[in-house]
Enzyme design. Structure first.
Site, PDB file in Angstrom:
ATOM      1  N   LYS A  58     -58.570 -11.306  -7.364  1.00  0.00           N
ATOM      2  CA  LYS A  58     -59.324 -11.493  -6.289  1.00  0.00           C
ATOM      3  C   LYS A  58     -60.754 -11.660  -6.050  1.00  0.00           C
ATOM      4  CE  LYS A  58     -55.760 -13.120  -5.891  1.00  0.00           C
ATOM      5  NZ  LYS A  58     -54.427 -12.940  -6.504  1.00  0.00           N
ATOM      6  N   GLY A 188     -49.070 -22.894 -18.328  1.00  0.00           N
ATOM      7  CA  GLY A 188     -48.286 -22.463 -16.996  1.00  0.00           C
ATOM      8  C   GLY A 188     -48.952 -22.699 -15.719  1.00  0.00           C
ATOM      9  N   ALA A 189     -48.707 -23.548 -14.884  1.00  0.00           N
ATOM     10  CA  ALA A 189     -49.267 -24.006 -13.649  1.00  0.00           C
ATOM     11  C   ALA A 189     -48.572 -23.222 -12.652  1.00  0.00           C
ATOM     12  CB  ALA A 189     -49.429 -25.391 -13.394  1.00  0.00           C
ATOM     13  N   GLY A 190     -48.304 -21.943 -12.971  1.00  0.00           N
ATOM     14  CA  GLY A 190     -47.776 -21.112 -11.686  1.00  0.00           C
ATOM     15  C   GLY A 190     -49.188 -20.627 -10.943  1.00  0.00           C
ATOM     16  N   ILE A 192     -50.396 -17.565 -11.251  1.00  0.00           N
ATOM     17  CA  ILE A 192     -51.434 -16.835 -11.895  1.00  0.00           C
ATOM     18  C   ILE A 192     -52.424 -17.864 -12.660  1.00  0.00           C
ATOM     19  CG2 ILE A 192     -51.726 -15.132 -13.874  1.00  0.00           C
ATOM     20  CD1 ILE A 192     -49.213 -13.820 -12.737  1.00  0.00           C
ATOM     21  N   GLU A 211     -48.301 -27.671 -18.023  1.00  0.00           N
ATOM     22  CA  GLU A 211     -47.015 -27.138 -17.445  1.00  0.00           C
ATOM     23  C   GLU A 211     -45.773 -27.937 -17.526  1.00  0.00           C
ATOM     24  OE1 GLU A 211     -46.134 -24.758 -14.961  1.00  0.00           O
ATOM     25  OE2 GLU A 211     -44.277 -25.900 -15.395  1.00  0.00           O
ATOM     26  N   GLY A 278     -45.236 -16.710 -16.782  1.00  0.00           N
ATOM     27  CA  GLY A 278     -44.383 -15.827 -15.915  1.00  0.00           C
ATOM     28  C   GLY A 278     -44.276 -14.501 -16.627  1.00  0.00           C
ATOM     29  N   ARG A 279     -43.653 -13.613 -15.536  1.00  0.00           N
ATOM     30  CA  ARG A 279     -43.515 -12.217 -15.835  1.00  0.00           C
ATOM     31  C   ARG A 279     -41.952 -11.862 -16.026  1.00  0.00           C
ATOM     32  NH1 ARG A 279     -48.376  -9.475 -15.751  1.00  0.00           N
ATOM     33  NH2 ARG A 279     -47.198  -7.455 -15.031  1.00  0.00           N
ATOM     34  N   HIS A 451     -60.449 -19.637  20.990  1.00  0.00           N
ATOM     35  CA  HIS A 451     -60.968 -20.831  20.573  1.00  0.00           C
ATOM     36  C   HIS A 451     -62.517 -20.391  20.021  1.00  0.00           C
ATOM     37  CE1 HIS A 451     -62.368 -25.042  20.560  1.00  0.00           C
ATOM     38  NE2 HIS A 451     -63.427 -24.829  21.370  1.00  0.00           N
TER      39      HIS A 451
HETATM   40  P1  FAD Z   1     -46.706  -2.876 -11.277  1.00  0.00           P
HETATM   41  O1  FAD Z   1     -47.762  -3.122 -10.632  1.00  0.00           O
HETATM   42  O2  FAD Z   1     -46.356  -3.378 -12.710  1.00  0.00           O
HETATM   43  O3  FAD Z   1     -46.396  -1.217 -11.735  1.00  0.00           O
HETATM   44  C1  FAD Z   1     -45.844  -0.445 -12.544  1.00  0.00           C
HETATM   45  C2  FAD Z   1     -46.266   0.789 -13.158  1.00  0.00           C
HETATM   46  O4  FAD Z   1     -45.416   1.425 -13.816  1.00  0.00           O
HETATM   47  C3  FAD Z   1     -47.364   0.461 -14.295  1.00  0.00           C
HETATM   48  O5  FAD Z   1     -48.792   1.265 -13.799  1.00  0.00           O
HETATM   49  C4  FAD Z   1     -46.889   0.941 -15.604  1.00  0.00           C
HETATM   50  O6  FAD Z   1     -47.722   1.313 -16.475  1.00  0.00           O
HETATM   51  C5  FAD Z   1     -46.062   2.074 -15.017  1.00  0.00           C
HETATM   52  N1  FAD Z   1     -44.764   2.388 -15.942  1.00  0.00           N
HETATM   53  C6  FAD Z   1     -43.788   1.671 -16.375  1.00  0.00           C
HETATM   54  N2  FAD Z   1     -43.121   2.075 -17.198  1.00  0.00           N
HETATM   55  C7  FAD Z   1     -43.356   3.472 -17.158  1.00  0.00           C
HETATM   56  C8  FAD Z   1     -42.618   4.568 -17.641  1.00  0.00           C
HETATM   57  N3  FAD Z   1     -41.572   4.648 -18.220  1.00  0.00           N
HETATM   58  N4  FAD Z   1     -43.225   5.716 -17.115  1.00  0.00           N
HETATM   59  C9  FAD Z   1     -44.393   5.788 -16.420  1.00  0.00           C
HETATM   60  N5  FAD Z   1     -44.847   4.715 -15.921  1.00  0.00           N
HETATM   61  C10 FAD Z   1     -44.432   3.483 -16.172  1.00  0.00           C
HETATM   62  N6  FAD Z   1     -48.986  -9.993  -6.367  1.00  0.00           N
HETATM   63  C11 FAD Z   1     -49.243 -10.388  -4.967  1.00  0.00           C
HETATM   64  O7  FAD Z   1     -48.422 -10.113  -4.166  1.00  0.00           O
HETATM   65  N7  FAD Z   1     -50.586 -10.978  -4.819  1.00  0.00           N
HETATM   66  C12 FAD Z   1     -51.392 -11.435  -5.694  1.00  0.00           C
HETATM   67  O8  FAD Z   1     -52.658 -11.840  -5.134  1.00  0.00           O
HETATM   68  C13 FAD Z   1     -51.228 -11.094  -7.061  1.00  0.00           C
HETATM   69  N8  FAD Z   1     -51.919 -11.591  -7.923  1.00  0.00           N
HETATM   70  C14 FAD Z   1     -51.508 -11.396  -9.159  1.00  0.00           C
HETATM   71  C15 FAD Z   1     -52.478 -11.522 -10.191  1.00  0.00           C
HETATM   72  C16 FAD Z   1     -52.095 -11.331 -11.608  1.00  0.00           C
HETATM   73  C17 FAD Z   1     -53.076 -11.732 -12.644  1.00  0.00           C
HETATM   74  C18 FAD Z   1     -50.915 -10.678 -11.899  1.00  0.00           C
HETATM   75  C19 FAD Z   1     -50.641 -10.240 -13.200  1.00  0.00           C
HETATM   76  C20 FAD Z   1     -50.214 -10.504 -10.957  1.00  0.00           C
HETATM   77  C21 FAD Z   1     -50.265 -10.640  -9.706  1.00  0.00           C
HETATM   78  N9  FAD Z   1     -49.554 -10.143  -8.670  1.00  0.00           N
HETATM   79  C22 FAD Z   1     -49.850 -10.554  -7.335  1.00  0.00           C
HETATM   80  C23 FAD Z   1     -48.114  -9.491  -8.824  1.00  0.00           C
HETATM   81  C24 FAD Z   1     -48.203  -8.153  -8.684  1.00  0.00           C
HETATM   82  O9  FAD Z   1     -49.366  -7.518  -9.334  1.00  0.00           O
HETATM   83  C25 FAD Z   1     -46.886  -7.240  -8.829  1.00  0.00           C
HETATM   84  O10 FAD Z   1     -45.891  -8.043  -8.172  1.00  0.00           O
HETATM   85  C26 FAD Z   1     -46.967  -6.051  -8.602  1.00  0.00           C
HETATM   86  O11 FAD Z   1     -47.982  -5.425  -9.226  1.00  0.00           O
HETATM   87  C27 FAD Z   1     -45.520  -5.252  -8.671  1.00  0.00           C
HETATM   88  O12 FAD Z   1     -45.784  -3.804  -8.524  1.00  0.00           O
HETATM   89  P2  FAD Z   1     -44.681  -2.919  -9.224  1.00  0.00           P
HETATM   90  O13 FAD Z   1     -45.217  -1.470  -8.497  1.00  0.00           O
HETATM   91  O14 FAD Z   1     -43.374  -3.201  -9.119  1.00  0.00           O
HETATM   92  O15 FAD Z   1     -45.137  -2.997 -10.820  1.00  0.00           O
HETATM   93  P1  AMP Z   2     -45.077 -18.363 -12.667  1.00  0.00           P
HETATM   94  O1  AMP Z   2     -43.436 -18.292 -13.069  1.00  0.00           O
HETATM   95  O2  AMP Z   2     -45.181 -18.547 -11.115  1.00  0.00           O
HETATM   96  O3  AMP Z   2     -45.947 -17.509 -13.128  1.00  0.00           O
HETATM   97  O4  AMP Z   2     -45.274 -19.704 -13.366  1.00  0.00           O
HETATM   98  C1  AMP Z   2     -45.299 -19.970 -14.901  1.00  0.00           C
HETATM   99  C2  AMP Z   2     -45.088 -21.609 -15.173  1.00  0.00           C
HETATM  100  O5  AMP Z   2     -45.250 -21.640 -16.357  1.00  0.00           O
HETATM  101  C3  AMP Z   2     -43.872 -22.211 -14.660  1.00  0.00           C
HETATM  102  O6  AMP Z   2     -44.185 -22.970 -13.742  1.00  0.00           O
HETATM  103  C4  AMP Z   2     -43.195 -22.649 -16.095  1.00  0.00           C
HETATM  104  O7  AMP Z   2     -42.763 -23.868 -15.747  1.00  0.00           O
HETATM  105  C5  AMP Z   2     -44.461 -22.699 -16.922  1.00  0.00           C
HETATM  106  N1  AMP Z   2     -44.151 -22.554 -18.272  1.00  0.00           N
HETATM  107  C6  AMP Z   2     -43.124 -22.011 -18.781  1.00  0.00           C
HETATM  108  N2  AMP Z   2     -42.874 -22.273 -20.199  1.00  0.00           N
HETATM  109  C7  AMP Z   2     -43.884 -22.932 -20.590  1.00  0.00           C
HETATM  110  C8  AMP Z   2     -44.403 -23.829 -21.769  1.00  0.00           C
HETATM  111  N3  AMP Z   2     -43.634 -23.662 -22.916  1.00  0.00           N
HETATM  112  N4  AMP Z   2     -45.383 -24.989 -21.502  1.00  0.00           N
HETATM  113  C9  AMP Z   2     -45.816 -24.787 -20.624  1.00  0.00           C
HETATM  114  N5  AMP Z   2     -45.859 -24.317 -19.233  1.00  0.00           N
HETATM  115  C10 AMP Z   2     -44.670 -23.272 -19.240  1.00  0.00           C
END
Ligand code: FAD
Ligand code: AMP
Length: 475
Positions: A58, A188-190, A192, A211, A278-279, A451
């Site tokens: 952001k 990937g057009a998700g 992120i 995508e 994706g993640r 307003h």
């Molecule tokens: P995480 O934030 O991943 O935290 C997990 C923590 O646990 C990490 O610090 C990790 O190192 C630690 N950990 C893991 N295993 C162990 C272990 N065995 N011992 C000790 N520590 C450990 N979400 C939104 O809602 N809004 C957004 O705008 C948004 N933007 C994003 C942009 C990007 C580029 C990305 C990658 C993600 C974005 N997300 C967004 C998703 C969001 O970041 C995640 O949903 C959120 O961080 C999940 O929180 P969590 O606490 O489950 O996990």
């Molecule tokens: P998100 O799950 O919202 O992070 O989005 C990830 C996007 O990547 C999804 O829309 C998937 O369809 C797309 N995707 C996954 N695998 C591939 C691939 N091999 N080539 C292009 N796009 C992909």
């Protein structure tokens, strides 16, 4: 220091750290173990969200949006900007400062709440023992009455396109570029992929987004997705749908990506590739033998509707469990679990989790889409209001997009709200609250909105549900 706690939280992201703070507020003794280390090796609480996700993305979206507006939109306000230039090093430094401030803030909050911070890895053993390994390698065995697992998620790798940390990177790598790539390819057009693609496109990168699906943003309302596609095109994002990437050839000249679509095989060249497909839940090294905690087929920690795992007094929240991978979802689950542990009432309403895409225009929604509801056989009434008809949006020179409200045709209960336009992510909060209280469109119609505000567009969309909008034609 005691080795015994009421609650040990493993993971200090937006799922884990609020759980730890709330547990301490509830009078329990708490430790929060977190393994995050930045590129320079420094440990930091805050997880993906604060260090490599929501907050740094952001920060860069804000800076690059300002740059884009100054270049393309200020003239319409009568503002001439001479010598405008993007200084990426300063932009990145600003982002790093924001991240540092935020992550250090968590340590201050822990101190104030009485949470014991432990930086290193945690591993759950049988009987709610937790093995803690500090970053220096020193180990301690801890005991907890309750354990909360909040280990988050990691980027999904794409077979054939291996990360090399330089030319082929994940989303974290894409937030750290020190130069604007001339040719960028995002896979990937998700959410992120589109946010990161927007950042680098605004700074001048020729950006191709590949995508695999035939449809853009399938989770968003169809009309909103269509409107978004127009704006991405105008920005210059070359989004290719139905394009499944299969392999990457890295050469001296950059990377050539191979992909297939309905017309056969293609290739595209890039200086940098961002894999954003994706993640996946991250549980590596988290569970020792015989803990009783089960993973499901997707690798998520199995939990019930209260976030309780298959082992007694072991809970799991956030990205490592089922549900949308969103920071606010993780946070609400973490806080709810901490309250449940203390014997308090807690509930997470999974039907009202908002989604936001921080592109320009922003896209936000809560509840179901018209497509989902119609497929489920619901009879609906819908109302839309364009920002072009909003005085405030016009004054802001931000007339793109609309608010759309979907209500049940019989009961009038609001079932979904979709906003694409200026500050959609802020506007959706009103809709979330309305749905939390099971509001009808009439409830919103009878609510006074200041307003001139953007929020009036939501009010007018509610009126449009019954063809009673004042400032737009009711079609
Ligand atoms: P995480 O934030 O991943 O935290 C997990 C923590 O646990 C990490 O610090 C990790 O190192 C630690 N950990 C893991 N295993 C162990 C272990 N065995 N011992 C000790 N520590 C450990 N979400 C939104 O809602 N809004 C957004 O705008 C948004 N933007 C994003 C942009 C990007 C580029 C990305 C990658 C993600 C974005 N997300 C967004 C998703 C969001 O970041 C995640 O949903 C959120 O961080 C999940 O929180 P969590 O606490 O489950 O996990
Ligand atoms: P998100 O799950 O919202 O992070 O989005 C990830 C996007 O990547 C999804 O829309 C998937 O369809 C797309 N995707 C996954 N695998 C591939 C691939 N091999 N080539 C292009 N796009 C992909």
């Amino acid at each position: 220091m005691s080795d015994s706690f009421d609650v040990i939280v493993i993971g200090g992201g937006p799922g884990g750290y609020p759980a730890a703070i709330r547990a301490a507020q509830n009078g329990l003794t708490v430790a929060c173990i977190d393994a995050w280390r930045n590129r320079d090796g420094s440990p930091a609480f805050g997880g993906t969200c604060l260090n490599a996700g929501c907050i740094p993305s952001k920060a860069l979206l804000e800076s690059t949006e300002l740059y884009h507006r100054a270049r393309h939109e200020f003239a319409a306000h009568g503002l001439q900007v001479a010598g405008l230039a993007a200084d990426l090093a300063t932009m990145q430094q600003r982002k790093a400062n924001i991240v540092r401030q935020s992550t250090q803030g968590i340590l201050a909050l822990f101190t104030a709440a009485g949470v014991t911070p432990l930086q290193g890895r945690g591993r759950l053993l049988a009987g709610r023992q937790v093995e803690f390994t500090g970053h220096d390698g020193a180990q301690r065995l801890l005991q907890a009455r309750h354990v909360v697992l909040a280990s988050g998620s990691a980027p999904t790798p794409l077979p054939g396109v291996p990360f090399d940390g330089a030319r082929i990177v994940d989303s974290w790598g894409a937030l750290e570029f020190s130069e604007v790539p001339r040719r960028l390819c995002v896979i990937g057009a998700g959410v992120i992929g589109l946010e990161l693609g927007s950042v680098w496109r605004r700074l001048g990168a020729e950006t191709v987004v590949l995508e695999a699906l035939d449809q853009l943003l399938p989770m968003a309302d169809g009309q909103a997705a269509k409107e978004a596609a127009r704006h991405f095109k105008r920005l210059g994002l070359d989004i290719r749908l139905g394009a499944k990437v299969t392999a990457a050839d890295a050469g001296a000249d950059g990377v050539t990506l191979r992909y297939t679509d309905g017309n056969g095989e293609h290739s595209v060249g890039a200086d940098r590739v961002v894999v954003a497909i994706g993640r996946r839940p991250y549980t590596e090294g988290l569970l020792g033998a015989d803990t009783g905690v089960r993973l499901d087929a997707r690798g998520c920690i199995e939990v019930d509707e209260h976030c309780h795992t298959t082992a007694a007094e072991v809970w799991a929240v956030g990205d490592c469990v089922r549900g949308p991978m969103l920071a606010h979802k993780a946070r609400e689950e973490g806080v709810a679990v901490a309250d449940r542990i203390a014997g308090r009432y807690a509930e997470v309403n999974y039907r009202t989790i908002p989604g936001v895409i921080y592109t320009a225009p922003e896209i936000a929604w809560v509840g179901q889409t018209e497509e989902q509801l119609r497929a489920a056989g619901r009879t609906l009434k819908t109302g839309s209001f364009p920002f072009a008809a909003s005085g405030r949006a016009r004054a802001m020179a931000a007339p793109a997009g609309f608010c759309k409200i979907i209500a049940d045709a019989g009961s009038d209960e609001i079932l979904g709200v979709h906003v694409i336009g200026p500050l959609a992510g802020e506007l959706i909060a009103e809709a979330v609250l309305a749905m939390e209280y099971s509001a009808s469109s009439e409830d919103l119609q009878r609510t006074i909105h200041a307003h001139p505000t953007l929020a009036e567009a939501l009010h007018e969309a509610a009126l449009a549900v019954d063809k009673r909008a004042i400032d737009a034609l009711n079609r």
